[in-house]
Design a protein around this motif. Structure first.
Motif, PDB file in Angstrom:
ATOM      1  N   VAL A 126      35.021  15.966  -4.716  1.00 37.73           N
ATOM      2  CA  VAL A 126      34.150  16.716  -5.634  1.00 37.73           C
ATOM      3  C   VAL A 126      32.779  16.058  -5.706  1.00 37.73           C
ATOM      4  O   VAL A 126      31.738  16.735  -5.707  1.00 37.73           O
ATOM      5  CB  VAL A 126      34.795  16.802  -7.023  1.00 37.73           C
ATOM      6  N   LEU A 127      32.763  14.723  -5.756  1.00 36.40           N
ATOM      7  CA  LEU A 127      31.490  14.003  -5.785  1.00 36.40           C
ATOM      8  C   LEU A 127      30.665  14.298  -4.541  1.00 36.40           C
ATOM      9  O   LEU A 127      29.458  14.580  -4.622  1.00 36.40           O
ATOM     10  CB  LEU A 127      31.757  12.502  -5.899  1.00 36.40           C
ATOM     11  N   LEU A 128      31.302  14.255  -3.373  1.00 35.86           N
ATOM     12  CA  LEU A 128      30.575  14.523  -2.136  1.00 35.86           C
ATOM     13  C   LEU A 128      30.087  15.968  -2.070  1.00 35.86           C
ATOM     14  O   LEU A 128      29.029  16.239  -1.494  1.00 35.86           O
ATOM     15  CB  LEU A 128      31.464  14.224  -0.926  1.00 35.86           C
ATOM     16  N   SER A 129      30.845  16.882  -2.653  1.00 35.12           N
ATOM     17  CA  SER A 129      30.428  18.290  -2.611  1.00 35.12           C
ATOM     18  C   SER A 129      29.135  18.525  -3.389  1.00 35.12           C
ATOM     19  O   SER A 129      28.406  19.471  -3.098  1.00 35.12           O
ATOM     20  CB  SER A 129      31.540  19.186  -3.167  1.00 35.12           C
ATOM     21  N   THR A 130      28.837  17.666  -4.370  1.00 31.86           N
ATOM     22  CA  THR A 130      27.591  17.841  -5.112  1.00 31.86           C
ATOM     23  C   THR A 130      26.365  17.549  -4.254  1.00 31.86           C
ATOM     24  O   THR A 130      25.249  17.931  -4.634  1.00 31.86           O
ATOM     25  CB  THR A 130      27.572  16.923  -6.350  1.00 31.86           C
ATOM     26  N   MET A 131      26.545  16.891  -3.115  1.00 32.40           N
ATOM     27  CA  MET A 131      25.424  16.653  -2.217  1.00 32.40           C
ATOM     28  C   MET A 131      24.904  17.954  -1.619  1.00 32.40           C
ATOM     29  O   MET A 131      23.776  18.004  -1.132  1.00 32.40           O
ATOM     30  CB  MET A 131      25.836  15.693  -1.099  1.00 32.40           C
ATOM     31  N   MET A 132      25.725  19.003  -1.657  1.00 31.77           N
ATOM     32  CA  MET A 132      25.328  20.283  -1.093  1.00 31.77           C
ATOM     33  C   MET A 132      24.446  21.095  -2.052  1.00 31.77           C
ATOM     34  O   MET A 132      23.860  22.103  -1.643  1.00 31.77           O
ATOM     35  CB  MET A 132      26.574  21.112  -0.737  1.00 31.77           C
ATOM     36  N   LEU A 133      24.355  20.687  -3.310  1.00 33.78           N
ATOM     37  CA  LEU A 133      23.557  21.430  -4.271  1.00 33.78           C
ATOM     38  C   LEU A 133      22.074  21.114  -4.077  1.00 33.78           C
ATOM     39  O   LEU A 133      21.674  19.944  -4.161  1.00 33.78           O
ATOM     40  CB  LEU A 133      23.974  21.065  -5.704  1.00 33.78           C
ATOM     41  N   PRO A 134      21.231  22.091  -3.834  1.00 38.42           N
ATOM     42  CA  PRO A 134      19.790  21.818  -3.727  1.00 38.42           C
ATOM     43  C   PRO A 134      19.201  21.438  -5.076  1.00 38.42           C
ATOM     44  O   PRO A 134      19.647  21.929  -6.127  1.00 38.42           O
ATOM     45  CB  PRO A 134      19.219  23.146  -3.213  1.00 38.42           C
ATOM     46  N   GLN A 135      18.195  20.584  -5.044  1.00 37.25           N
ATOM     47  CA  GLN A 135      17.593  20.108  -6.285  1.00 37.25           C
ATOM     48  C   GLN A 135      16.983  21.239  -7.096  1.00 37.25           C
ATOM     49  O   GLN A 135      17.025  21.228  -8.323  1.00 37.25           O
ATOM     50  CB  GLN A 135      16.530  19.055  -5.969  1.00 37.25           C
ATOM     51  N   VAL A 136      16.410  22.221  -6.403  1.00 27.79           N
ATOM     52  CA  VAL A 136      15.747  23.304  -7.117  1.00 27.79           C
ATOM     53  C   VAL A 136      16.737  24.105  -7.962  1.00 27.79           C
ATOM     54  O   VAL A 136      16.360  24.718  -8.964  1.00 27.79           O
ATOM     55  CB  VAL A 136      15.020  24.223  -6.112  1.00 27.79           C
ATOM     56  N   LEU A 137      18.026  24.081  -7.603  1.00 24.92           N
ATOM     57  CA  LEU A 137      19.029  24.829  -8.350  1.00 24.92           C
ATOM     58  C   LEU A 137      19.251  24.252  -9.741  1.00 24.92           C
ATOM     59  O   LEU A 137      19.532  24.990 -10.694  1.00 24.92           O
ATOM     60  CB  LEU A 137      20.351  24.848  -7.567  1.00 24.92           C
ATOM     61  N   THR A 138      19.107  22.940  -9.871  1.00 29.36           N
ATOM     62  CA  THR A 138      19.334  22.288 -11.161  1.00 29.36           C
ATOM     63  C   THR A 138      18.035  21.975 -11.893  1.00 29.36           C
ATOM     64  O   THR A 138      18.072  21.358 -12.965  1.00 29.36           O
ATOM     65  CB  THR A 138      20.112  20.979 -10.947  1.00 29.36           C
ATOM     66  N   LEU A 139      16.907  22.389 -11.339  1.00 25.05           N
ATOM     67  CA  LEU A 139      15.621  22.009 -11.908  1.00 25.05           C
ATOM     68  C   LEU A 139      15.404  22.609 -13.292  1.00 25.05           C
ATOM     69  O   LEU A 139      15.093  21.907 -14.259  1.00 25.05           O
ATOM     70  CB  LEU A 139      14.501  22.442 -10.960  1.00 25.05           C
TER      71      LEU A 139
END
Length: 293
Positions: A126-139
């Motif tokens: 699960v931790l590694l899967s968060t690497m796939m989230l682009p920064q702009v998505l959580t901005l």
């Protein structure tokens, strides 16, 4: 046939091998040279742009070399804005963020590598899967969260990000710590050491190449970040990246691209020197952190 003569007889394949090997090595060097030109090209273009006049910048066709080097652009880059103050802001933010995220990532990587717990492998995936989230998505959610708790225009977001660890750095430390022989850990436990002492007294000193790589990588992330400081910090607290892109203007309010290029050259110079100094640590960390199941 004598034995000495038999020893000197070689097959056609053996005689042809050295030239093929030399051609292969030569091809590799040519490829590396071409890649070096591609990577260095933007830096050369930046330096040439910093030495041009505004007229040469907009000239058509484009002038590659300036008629006369405009070294005054670098002077304007240092004096037209409060360059030292913004550089100190960037240095402070990057150092705090890099220190915290390196230590927190090392601690999490140590836990995944050496501690036993149910569901550990699933949590790691699960931790590694968060690497796939682009920064702009959580901005936007990040900005809303920090604004509601009153942390906009402060440096606390970088502290919280640093304490939250980085998935990539956690993976790097986990791979390194998993390769350390368990006998060291068992000997420390027999001597009465707890997990905290084992981590700080044994594993951290052994991970110096990875620590240096993690620190420099995260320092570079923060130093080169434009979006977060532009979104969260005001004019006085912002970083050099924001100042360079926004505040070099002539008396009529038009941007000064040649001065911006000079400022950008000064901006990337510390990172280039850091990389030249610490490249051996990058190589050691990559070698010692090979993929391990």
């Amino acid at each position: 046939m004598h034995a000495s003569q038999a020893a000197t007889v070689t097959s056609p394949a053996d005689r042809a091998a050295p030239p093929r090997r030399r051609r292969s090595v030569g091809s590799v060097y040519i490829l590396l040279l071409a890649l070096s030109v591609i990577f260095v090209g933007p830096i050369i273009w930046l330096v040439l742009a910093a030495l041009k006049t505004p007229a040469e910048w907009v000239a058509i066709p484009t002038k590659i070399l300036p008629d006369q080097a405009q070294w005054s652009n670098f002077t304007h880059a240092l004096t037209d804005i409060n360059f030292p103050a913004y550089a100190l802001n960037s240095l402070f933010l990057s150092t705090v963020y890099a220190t915290l995220i390196t230590l927190s990532s090392a601690a999490v990587g140590f836990g995944f590598a050496r501690l036993r717990a149910p569901g550990k492998r699933t949590m790691f995936l699960v931790l590694l899967s968060t690497m796939m989230l682009p920064q702009v998505l959580t901005l936007l959610p990040t900005y809303v969260m920090f604004s509601r708790i009153g942390l906009v225009n402060t440096y606390w977001p970088w502290v919280l990000w640093g304490l939250g660890a980085s998935p990539f750095l956690v993976f790097l430390f986990r791979q390194f710590f998993a390769a350390i022989p368990r006998e060291l850990e068992d000997a420390a436990i027999v001597d009465g050491a707890g997990w905290g002492r084992i981590f700080f007294r044994i594993f951290l000193p052994l991970s110096r190449p990875v620590l240096m790589t993690a620190f420099l990588t995260s320092f570079t992330w923060s130093w080169g970040d434009y979006i977060a400081p532009a979104l969260l910090l005001d004019v006085d607290r912002t970083t050099l990246a924001v100042a360079i892109t926004a505040w070099y203007e002539d008396p009529h309010g038009n941007p000064l691209p040649t001065v911006q290029a000079a400022a950008a050259g000064l901006y990337v110079l510390p990172m280039m020197l850091l990389f030249l100094f610490a490249q051996r640590y990058f190589i050691r960390s990559v070698v010692s952190s090979g993929v391990k199941g």
